[in-house]
Design an enzyme around this catalytic site. Structure first.
Site, PDB file in Angstrom:
ATOM      1  N   LYS A  71       1.015  -1.108  -0.045  1.00  0.00           N
ATOM      2  CA  LYS A  71       0.077  -0.001  -0.062  1.00  0.00           C
ATOM      3  C   LYS A  71       0.760   1.071   0.061  1.00  0.00           C
ATOM      4  O   LYS A  71       1.352   1.642   0.988  1.00  0.00           O
ATOM      5  CB  LYS A  71      -1.061   0.031   1.323  1.00  0.00           C
TER       6      LYS A  71
HETATM    7  N1  PMP Z   1      -7.807  -2.276  -2.515  1.00  0.00           N
HETATM    8  C1  PMP Z   1      -7.122  -1.071  -2.155  1.00  0.00           C
HETATM    9  C2  PMP Z   1      -6.655  -0.214  -3.285  1.00  0.00           C
HETATM   10  C3  PMP Z   1      -7.291  -0.573  -1.029  1.00  0.00           C
HETATM   11  O1  PMP Z   1      -6.797   0.695  -0.615  1.00  0.00           O
HETATM   12  C4  PMP Z   1      -8.110  -1.155   0.072  1.00  0.00           C
HETATM   13  C5  PMP Z   1      -8.069  -0.575   1.381  1.00  0.00           C
HETATM   14  N2  PMP Z   1      -6.664  -0.973   2.270  1.00  0.00           N
HETATM   15  C6  PMP Z   1      -8.487  -2.353  -0.172  1.00  0.00           C
HETATM   16  C7  PMP Z   1      -8.451  -2.958  -1.429  1.00  0.00           C
HETATM   17  C8  PMP Z   1      -9.161  -3.415   0.701  1.00  0.00           C
HETATM   18  O2  PMP Z   1      -8.056  -3.745   1.713  1.00  0.00           O
HETATM   19  P1  PMP Z   1      -8.465  -3.905   3.137  1.00  0.00           P
HETATM   20  O3  PMP Z   1      -9.651  -4.997   3.271  1.00  0.00           O
HETATM   21  O4  PMP Z   1      -7.278  -4.402   3.841  1.00  0.00           O
HETATM   22  O5  PMP Z   1      -8.810  -2.658   3.939  1.00  0.00           O
END
Ligand code: PMP
Length: 320
Positions: A162
């Site tokens: 991320k």
């Molecule tokens: N895709 C992206 C691009 C994101 O930023 C997120 C949020 N973190 C998610 C998917 C979902 O991830 P998570 O369930 O870990 O928050």
């Protein structure tokens, strides 16, 4: 004066082991990450339970955070246990019963060549109350626009991470969708199949089978996605990890987003704007309202996060 209008409940943030008043600014405008997006972050939620606030899947979030840092070749200034303790102290210090927690690791002040030669990695953590990410009505279902620009491909960026810079594309597409009257954007990948939302993964339900895509479809493999796959299997729903086409999405019986911010948000209307010269009419998903599989999973998810499902207690980190 710094307004906390969009950060309700925020009192103090943590930076490099020290708390600061929310209104205090401590960063120099020449920090590396501000210029080049050389940062990584996590989005984590804490939920109210009968035994006080609990952080959901904290260990998994910090594991991903450290993977992201390694992708950016950062030397984290703190180890996993220290970061987990810091997250808990931030919830405690702000007196939050529940809320959203944002750890950010970034190349800080040192130099401004692209190579962060003398810019150390620093860690900051904030937390505040954050309700429905896509608005109060989102639990009734949201409308999405498939945007023309394709998601950054998994061969171009390491999708396990991320990284701040990647979110320029997310912010731009979310703005595009909003400006054109939709609740949220959806990206196709370079192959022309559905990838993800700007900050969400996507699930569809067809003939009782729950389907979501995988990292080679150019998505972040979210922690909520993993949670939903486990809950769905426990509820006895068949699940499948496979690519999703635009037609699959438009023709689904049910569809929903997952993510820490959006939690589980039903998608009820899809407009395919992937070809700007030939926009397609809006398609209604299923009956145009949250479907039974989505609602069943959402109910179980709520129990899990609020400490009402003993089998999922393993996902909770208590604050006290
Ligand atoms: N895709 C992206 C691009 C994101 O930023 C997120 C949020 N973190 C998610 C998917 C979902 O991830 P998570 O369930 O870990 O928050």
């Amino acid at each position: 004066m710094i307004s906390i209008a969009n950060f309700p409940g925020a009192v103090k943030y943590w930076h490099q082991g020290k708390f600061h008043e929310w209104s205090e600014s401590i960063l120099h405008p020449m920090v590396h990450a501000l210029h080049y997006g050389t940062s990584t972050f996590e989005g984590i939620r804490a939920y109210a339970t009968d035994r006080g606030p609990a952080v959901f899947r904290l260990s998994d979030h910090i594991d991903r955070f450290l993977v992201s840092a390694s992708v950016l070749r950062m030397s984290p200034p703190f180890g996993k246990d220290e970061i987990m303790d810091a997250v808990r102290s931030v919830v405690r210090e702000n007196g939050l019963r529940c809320g959203y927690i944002r750890p950010l690791m970034f190349y800080a002040y040192g130099n401004l060549g692209l190579l962060p030669k003398t810019s150390p990695a620093e860690l900051v953590i904030g937390a505040w109350e954050w309700g429905d990410y896509l608005g109060e009505m989102a639990d009734k279902g949201v409308s999405v626009l498939i945007v023309p620009r394709r998601r950054i491909h998994h061969t171009q960026m390491d999708m396990r991470a991320k990284l701040g810079g990647i979110y320029v594309q997310s912010a731009m597409s979310a703005l595009e969708a909003k400006t054109r009257g939709f609740d949220e954007a959806v990206f196709l990948n370079l192959e022309g199949r559905v990838a993800e939302g700007p900050g969400e993964n996507i699930f569809i339900v067809k003939d009782g089978v729950l389907r979501t895509n995988m990292i080679t479809e150019s998505i972040l493999e979210g922690i909520t996605r993993k949670t939903v796959l486990e809950i769905a299997a426990d509820l006895g729903h068949p699940t499948k990890i496979a690519p999703i086409t635009g037609e699959d999405l438009c023709g689904a019986d049910e569809a929903f987003f997952t993510g820490t911010a959006v939690e589980i948000t039903p998608i009820t209307r899809v407009t395919d704007g992937s070809d700007p010269n030939a926009p397609k009419p809006e398609r209604v998903i299923g009956k145009g309202k949250p479907g039974p599989v989505t609602c069943g999973i959402e109910t179980e998810f709520r129990k899990a996060v609020s400490g009402k499902a003993p089998r999922y207690e393993k996902w909770l980190t208590r604050i006290d």
